[in-house]
Design a protein around this motif. Sequence first.
Motif, mmCIF file in Angstrom:
data_model
loop_
_atom_site.group_PDB
_atom_site.id
_atom_site.type_symbol
_atom_site.label_atom_id
_atom_site.label_comp_id
_atom_site.label_asym_id
_atom_site.label_seq_id
_atom_site.Cartn_x
_atom_site.Cartn_y
_atom_site.Cartn_z
ATOM 1 N N LYS A 193 1.882 13.966 -5.421
ATOM 2 C CA LYS A 193 3.108 14.747 -5.235
ATOM 3 C C LYS A 193 4.176 14.284 -6.227
ATOM 4 O O LYS A 193 4.305 13.097 -6.522
ATOM 5 C CB LYS A 193 3.632 14.580 -3.808
ATOM 6 C CG LYS A 193 2.666 15.102 -2.751
ATOM 7 C CD LYS A 193 3.217 14.845 -1.359
ATOM 8 C CE LYS A 193 2.226 15.310 -0.295
ATOM 9 N NZ LYS A 193 2.699 15.001 1.075
ATOM 10 N N ASP A 209 1.556 1.901 -3.558
ATOM 11 C CA ASP A 209 0.348 2.484 -4.159
ATOM 12 C C ASP A 209 0.249 3.968 -3.828
ATOM 13 O O ASP A 209 -0.045 4.802 -4.701
ATOM 14 C CB ASP A 209 -0.904 1.767 -3.636
ATOM 15 C CG ASP A 209 -0.972 0.299 -4.037
ATOM 16 O OD1 ASP A 209 -0.288 -0.080 -5.008
ATOM 17 O OD2 ASP A 209 -1.701 -0.455 -3.371
ATOM 18 N N TYR A 210 0.518 4.309 -2.569
ATOM 19 C CA TYR A 210 0.431 5.703 -2.134
ATOM 20 C C TYR A 210 1.414 6.567 -2.906
ATOM 21 O O TYR A 210 1.085 7.694 -3.334
ATOM 22 C CB TYR A 210 0.700 5.803 -0.637
ATOM 23 C CG TYR A 210 0.762 7.226 -0.122
ATOM 24 C CD1 TYR A 210 -0.387 7.879 0.318
ATOM 25 C CD2 TYR A 210 1.971 7.925 -0.091
ATOM 26 C CE1 TYR A 210 -0.329 9.191 0.774
ATOM 27 C CE2 TYR A 210 2.032 9.237 0.357
ATOM 28 C CZ TYR A 210 0.884 9.862 0.787
ATOM 29 O OH TYR A 210 0.937 11.161 1.238
ATOM 30 N N ALA A 211 2.634 6.067 -3.089
ATOM 31 C CA ALA A 211 3.652 6.849 -3.788
ATOM 32 C C ALA A 211 3.213 7.209 -5.199
ATOM 33 O O ALA A 211 3.573 8.271 -5.712
ATOM 34 C CB ALA A 211 4.962 6.067 -3.827
ATOM 35 N N THR A 231 -0.067 7.473 -6.226
ATOM 36 C CA THR A 231 -1.399 8.087 -6.330
ATOM 37 C C THR A 231 -1.588 9.334 -5.481
ATOM 38 O O THR A 231 -2.658 9.946 -5.534
ATOM 39 C CB THR A 231 -2.481 7.067 -5.944
ATOM 40 O OG1 THR A 231 -2.280 6.654 -4.578
ATOM 41 C CG2 THR A 231 -2.432 5.848 -6.849
ATOM 42 N N ASN A 232 -0.576 9.750 -4.697
ATOM 43 C CA ASN A 232 -0.799 10.861 -3.768
ATOM 44 C C ASN A 232 -0.722 12.228 -4.440
ATOM 45 O O ASN A 232 -1.017 13.239 -3.816
ATOM 46 C CB ASN A 232 0.203 10.804 -2.612
ATOM 47 C CG ASN A 232 1.590 11.243 -3.038
ATOM 48 O OD1 ASN A 232 1.934 12.413 -2.930
ATOM 49 N ND2 ASN A 232 2.394 10.320 -3.525
ATOM 50 N N THR A 289 6.967 10.582 2.633
ATOM 51 C CA THR A 289 6.019 9.500 2.926
ATOM 52 C C THR A 289 4.769 10.090 3.597
ATOM 53 O O THR A 289 4.774 11.239 4.041
ATOM 54 C CB THR A 289 6.653 8.481 3.874
ATOM 55 O OG1 THR A 289 7.072 9.166 5.065
ATOM 56 C CG2 THR A 289 7.847 7.802 3.229
ATOM 57 N N PRO A 290 3.698 9.302 3.712
ATOM 58 C CA PRO A 290 2.536 9.791 4.470
ATOM 59 C C PRO A 290 2.904 10.014 5.931
ATOM 60 O O PRO A 290 3.792 9.333 6.463
ATOM 61 C CB PRO A 290 1.508 8.665 4.310
ATOM 62 C CG PRO A 290 2.283 7.467 3.909
ATOM 63 C CD PRO A 290 3.476 7.960 3.148
ATOM 64 N N LYS A 338 0.827 -1.208 0.000
ATOM 65 C CA LYS A 338 0.000 0.000 0.000
ATOM 66 C C LYS A 338 0.863 1.260 0.000
ATOM 67 O O LYS A 338 0.430 2.316 -0.469
ATOM 68 C CB LYS A 338 -0.930 -0.012 1.210
ATOM 69 C CG LYS A 338 -2.010 -1.098 1.139
ATOM 70 C CD LYS A 338 -2.913 -1.051 2.361
ATOM 71 C CE LYS A 338 -3.982 -2.136 2.274
ATOM 72 N NZ LYS A 338 -4.854 -2.146 3.483
#
Length: 220
Positions: free
Chosen positions: A38, A31-33, A35-36, A53-54, A28
Motif C-alpha cells: 500500500k 517490516d509490514y509497512a 512490504t504490504n 495498519t494491519p 515486524k
Amino acid sequence: MTSISTLPVPGTQFQVVIIDNFMPGPRKLVDYALTNGKAPHDEALYPGLRMPTPPGYLRYALASINLVFKKLKIADTLCDGEAFFAMVTRPPATLTTMQSIPHFDRPYTHEYAVVHYLCSPVYGGTSIYRYNPTGQIAITEASLNRYQQSLDAELARHPVPPGYINGDTELFTRIVQIPCEFNRAVIYPCALLHSGDICADFKPDLNPYTGRFTVTSFLR
C-alpha cells in the motif's frame, strides 16, 4: 515485559497513560509497512505520510488498553477506532500555521489518542500544552467556540512563523512532556492540546527503520 505508568495533566482531571513494551514483535510492524504494497498518502494537517495498519493491530491495541484502563480504574471501555502508520516528513520551514502550534484531535474527553513509537528517542516524544490567553488545556464541544475565536484573533495580531513547536511560546505553555521510547504507547484524551516534540533543525528521513515512525490511533 510490559510496564505501565501515568502522568497527571496539571490543571485538569485527566492523565496520560504510558505503556512500555506495548506490543510483541514491534519491528515486524515496520517490516509490514514496507512490504504490504500500500502507498502512504499525505494528510491535510499531519506533517507527513500515513497508511493503515494491519487489521490485527487495532484489535490488539483495544484489548491491551482496555486491560490497562481496568487496572488503573479508568471507567472508559474502548470498542472501536482507527490506526495509521505515520511518518513525519515535512521540513520545519514548510509547515502551515496550524502545523506550527499544538492541536487537539477531537473535542471529546472520552475518546483517546494513542502514539505508539517505532523510532529512536532522538526524534522526541509528545507534549501537552495550555493555551495561555484562555487557560484552556482540553478543547471540548462546549469550549470549542471560545478557543477558536480567541486563537483566530491572536494569530491575526501575532502570526506564528513556520516550525515545529517544542516548548513554551507566547501563546502556549508546555505542561506535560512524555519522552519517546521505542515500543512505548502514550495514551491521552483526544481533546487535550498536544504536539510532537520535534527539534527546530529536524531533517526528514523517509526510511521507516531510521526516521520518525509511529502508529497513531484514535479510539472510542
